[in-house]
Design an enzyme around this catalytic site. Structure first.
Site, PDB file in Angstrom:
ATOM      1  N   SER A   1       0.821  -1.207   0.000  1.00 10.04           N
ATOM      2  CA  SER A   1       0.000   0.000   0.000  1.00 10.04           C
ATOM      3  C   SER A   1       0.852   1.253   0.000  1.00 10.04           C
ATOM      4  O   SER A   1       0.329   2.323  -0.278  1.00 10.04           O
ATOM      5  CB  SER A   1      -0.988  -0.006   1.165  1.00 10.04           C
ATOM      6  OG  SER A   1      -0.381  -0.439   2.335  1.00 10.04           O
TER       7      SER A   1
ATOM      8  N   ASN B   1      -4.442   5.764   0.025  1.00 12.93           N
ATOM      9  CA  ASN B   1      -3.777   5.858   1.323  1.00 12.93           C
ATOM     10  C   ASN B   1      -3.089   7.194   1.540  1.00 12.93           C
ATOM     11  O   ASN B   1      -2.958   7.647   2.667  1.00 12.93           O
ATOM     12  CB  ASN B   1      -2.766   4.722   1.487  1.00 12.93           C
ATOM     13  CG  ASN B   1      -3.477   3.448   1.884  1.00 12.93           C
ATOM     14  OD1 ASN B   1      -4.576   3.500   2.413  1.00 12.93           O
ATOM     15  ND2 ASN B   1      -2.874   2.311   1.598  1.00 12.93           N
TER      16      ASN B   1
ATOM     17  N   GLU C   1      -7.166  -0.424  -6.661  1.00 14.54           N
ATOM     18  CA  GLU C   1      -6.226   0.498  -7.318  1.00 14.54           C
ATOM     19  C   GLU C   1      -5.272  -0.344  -8.167  1.00 14.54           C
ATOM     20  O   GLU C   1      -4.572  -1.206  -7.627  1.00 14.54           O
ATOM     21  CB  GLU C   1      -5.421   1.274  -6.274  1.00 14.54           C
ATOM     22  CG  GLU C   1      -6.133   2.485  -5.723  1.00 14.54           C
ATOM     23  CD  GLU C   1      -5.281   3.275  -4.720  1.00 14.54           C
ATOM     24  OE1 GLU C   1      -5.229   4.495  -4.814  1.00 14.54           O
ATOM     25  OE2 GLU C   1      -4.665   2.646  -3.830  1.00 14.54           O
TER      26      GLU C   1
ATOM     27  N   HIS D   1      -3.632  -2.922  -5.663  1.00 14.22           N
ATOM     28  CA  HIS D   1      -3.876  -2.567  -4.269  1.00 14.22           C
ATOM     29  C   HIS D   1      -5.333  -2.841  -3.899  1.00 14.22           C
ATOM     30  O   HIS D   1      -6.236  -2.094  -4.276  1.00 14.22           O
ATOM     31  CB  HIS D   1      -3.504  -1.093  -4.048  1.00 14.22           C
ATOM     32  CG  HIS D   1      -3.654  -0.659  -2.629  1.00 14.22           C
ATOM     33  ND1 HIS D   1      -4.083   0.578  -2.246  1.00 14.22           N
ATOM     34  CD2 HIS D   1      -3.443  -1.349  -1.472  1.00 14.22           C
ATOM     35  CE1 HIS D   1      -4.136   0.649  -0.937  1.00 14.22           C
ATOM     36  NE2 HIS D   1      -3.759  -0.510  -0.442  1.00 14.22           N
TER      37      HIS D   1
END
Ligand code: COA
Length: 695
Positions: A409, A480, A442, A430
């Site tokens: 991440s 994130n 993602e 992700h």
């Protein structure tokens, strides 16, 4: 509109009007005009005894053309066509296949009979676009299937499969094949029998469960908190029992138009369009042939690895799950079996399906066993050297042409791409926890990832039922990186005077399903701390000193799983504010020399949200994503950003970027320029009185 027509043919006295408007037969102006002409011709031609309305291609119709929303509809309006249909003096039969949604279903409800192909989805999903049906759906559907079933369709937006619709009385005949022939035969029978025309509006609705409206209102308040349309939908259905049909119809249209002009519907329509827009990627030919992924492998059998493996099995793709040893991989398989067993217990999965899914997952204990995999996803712990070593090893064993991907991440994907020795066939995938349930994915490409590998991963993601968002390999990618800005402000505000429950309440009032502290307790504070530690070197001195997470962990407060974290939990797992945490925070502020002050809800929302929006502007400025749509979709599907606000970037435009800029400048002074210096793009757009979405 070009390409929006209705063809008209006859077969032995039965007319067939076929809607031809690819891809989904939306009821655009040209279609409405064509239907009106077909109805008039049927009425006036003595050789025609009945009319069948069909859809060409994959669907009957996906309903009103959403691209026409927000401006006046060109005549004939849908209501006029629907009214003409129902009042026609000859039988009109709807022949439904694929999807019959929104205005498409409303048209069918006004037909005198409905024939459907098995598997057809019938629904009124208008609430998902922030509106209610405006073509009689709320008045006709309860007359046909009763209040409870109608509310499930209209207020909850749940569609019905054809055989379920038949059981409820919505469909007269359900056939397994050759719908046009079945519909024509049905029409002929109606004509031969001289069956009376069944006009739905003639039915006098009887309410056998008066309490049903209260029940749905309560549940909408809980499950669709903050959304206006479901509550309006319930009110509109109620009117079917309180007003004569014509008046109910008029009120329904007024309510629909009022919602359509409102902010929520604009935001929800934006979300609908953005989800589809992101499939078109500037500079990427998405028609490139995707490689076939027949067998996948997941390395790392922790929570993420197991969830990812289950995604593949759910999509019917064979997947190897590799851990340090075959025995621990086998044990992880057992953990997955617990998840599917719970699904069986809940009734969302049959025992046979569960068995089939588990059968697709095989355990592996070494990279040498992954030779046949077409795709290998790494999901081991966030440790760069360990991941680099793993990719170097995978490069030795995996076949040429196999794609290698990392679920990291925040680690440097370019470094991992180099370690893999096949950067063109390397990317980030992700997933979000729980990976088998969350739809966002993602897909992260490095500058070296080939177009073919990218297209392969995007295609695969859709096969997995995910919403793939393609982003660049910046630190923390999009989700994130923006989340970290929000978490940082939430933590700082605790030091300055707020309490966890106050921050969470302000953000849930804004529309998030849970606040950041409740989310942290759910995921586990040890997990959150591990992420913080991994990123520690990159933190500012103030962030490092904000060590409340370390303090909670030291007390064994790991969140819900240990019965206490930012909150304490009762036997029903309800979060309760905890004086121990209040004292801990107060001591921390005092030790840091911070004078605690009252922090308003407005400040909480602004700081959390504007810090995210500012980071979003940076990501756009850096070209990590090409458009604001990617960011909005990520937040809508990754973190429960309220759809009725359209996503952070859309919301920023609604607020007005000058207002956001002024607040950022204010917080630069009070919190610090390291945290709130406006992104150059945001400053530029605000100066030009434009928004992220203004061309
Ligand atoms: N009006 C105009 N365009 C529509 C549309 C509508 N009601 N419904 C779908 N489309 C367009 C999509 O925007 C997409 O366009 P694009 O290819 O230019 O991006 C295209 O049709 C295909 O739709 P998509 O959703 O990608 O295809 P799908 O096969 O996955 O799903 C449906 C098809 C019909 C199930 C789905 O599009 C849907 O649910 N549509 C909304 C239906 C609705 O809300 N109707 C009520 C309107 S009031």
């Amino acid at each position: 509109m070009s390409g929006a027509t209705v063809s008209f043919t006859t077969q032995g006295g039965i007319a067939l009007a076929t809607i031809e408007h690819p891809p989904v037969n939306a009821l655009s102006h040209g279609v409405r005009a064509g239907l009106k002409a077909a109805l008039e011709r049927t009425a006036s031609d003595p050789a025609i005894a009945a009319l069948v309305i069909l859809g060409a291609g994959r669907n009957f119709s996906a309903g009103a053309d959403v691209r026409e929303f927000g401006r006046p509809f060109e005549a004939p309006e849908l209501g006029e066509v629907i009214e003409l249909t129902e009042s026609l003096g000859k039988p009109v039969i709807a022949a439904l296949h694929g999807s019959a949604l929104g205005g498409g279903l409303e048209l069918a409800l006004a037909c005198h009979f409905r024939v459907a192909l098995a598997g057809t989805r019938l629904g009124l999903p208008e609430v998902k676009l922030g509106i209610i049906p405006g073509g009689g759906g709320t008045q006709r559907l309860p007359r046909l299937i009763g209040a409870r079933a109608a509310l499930t369709v209209i207020a909850d937006g749940r569609d019905l499969e054809a055989s379920e619709a038949q059981r409820l009385g919505l469909v007269d005949l359900c056939v397994a094949s050759d719908l046009p022939a079945a519909a024509v035969a049905f029409a002929q029978q109606v004509v031969q029998k001289g069956a009376p025309l069944r006009r739905t509006s003639d039915i006098v609705p009887v309410l056998d469960e008066p309490e049903v409206f209260e029940e749905f209102t309560r549940s909408a308040g809980r499950r669709q908190r903050g959304f206006l349309a479901p509550l309006e939908a319930i009110k509109a259905v109620r009117l079917a029992y309180e007003l004569p049909f014509a008046q109910g119809l008029k009120r329904e249209l007024e309510m629909c138009m009022a919602l359509m002009a409102g902010e929520q519907s604009r935001a929800q329509r934006h979300a609908f369009a953005a989800e589809r827009e992101i499939a078109r990627i500037p500079g990427l030919d998405t028609r490139l042939p995707a490689r076939e992924i027949q067998t996948a492998a997941v390395v790392g059998a922790g929570v993420m690895g197991r969830g990812i493996a289950l995604c593949f099995a759910t999509a019917g793709i064979a997947v190897q799950l590799m851990a340090r040893t075959a025995a621990s991989a086998e044990k992880a398989r057992g953990e997955i079996a617990k998840v599917t067993a719970a699904q069986v217990a809940r009734g969302t999965l049959s025992a046979a399906q569960a068995e089939q899914r588990l059968g697709l997952i095989t355990a592996a204990g070494a990279a040498s066993e992954l030779r046949r995999a077409d795709l290998v996803i790494e999901a081991i712990s966030e440790d760069l050297p360990a991941k680099e070593a793993l990719f170097a090893e995978l490069a030795l064993h995996c076949r040429a042409g196999a794609i290698l991907a990392s679920n990291t991440s925040f680690l440097d994907l370019n470094a991992l791409a180099r370690a893999s020795g096949r950067a063109a066939d390397f990317a980030g995938l992700h997933f979000f926890n729980p990976a088998h349930a969350m739809r966002l994915l993602e897909v992260v490409r490095t500058p070296a990832t080939s177009a073919e590998a990218t297209v392969t991963l995007l295609t695969l993601a859709r096969r997995l039922g995910k919403i793939p968002v393609l982003v660049g390999a910046a630190e923390g990618f999009v989700a994130n990186r923006m989340l970290a800005r929000r978490s940082r402000e939430a933590l700082f505000m605790l030091e300055e005077g707020a309490l966890p429950e106050q921050v969470d309440a302000a953000l849930t009032k804004f529309g998030f399903p849970l606040g950041p502290f409740a989310v942290a307790d759910l995921g586990g504070l040890d997990v959150v701390l591990a992420t913080r530690r991994a990123r520690f070197a990159g933190l500012t001195p103030r962030e490092r000193a904000a060590d409340l997470l370390e303090q909670l962990n030291a007390l064994g407060r790991l969140g819900q799983k240990s019965g206490a974290g930012w909150y304490r939990y009762d036997a029903e797992r309800r979060a309760l504010p905890d004086p121990t945490v209040h004292q801990l925070i107060a001591r921390h502020s005092a030790a840091r020399g911070i004078r605690r002050r009252a922090i308003s809800d407005e400040e909480i929302v602004e700081r959390c949200l504007y810090a995210m929006i500012n980071e979003g502007a940076r990501l756009l400025g850096e070209g990590v994503v090409p458009r604001p749509q990617e960011i909005d979709v990520i937040w809508l599907h990754g973190f429960g950003f309220p759809a009725y606000r359209g996503g952070p970037m859309f919301h920023a435009d609604q607020l007005g970027l000058p207002r956001v800029l002024a607040a950022l400048e204010r917080y630069c002074d009070t919190v610090g320029p390291e945290y709130f210096t406006p992104a150059p793009l945001l400053r530029k757009l605000a100066g030009e009185a434009r928004g992220f979405y203004d061309p």
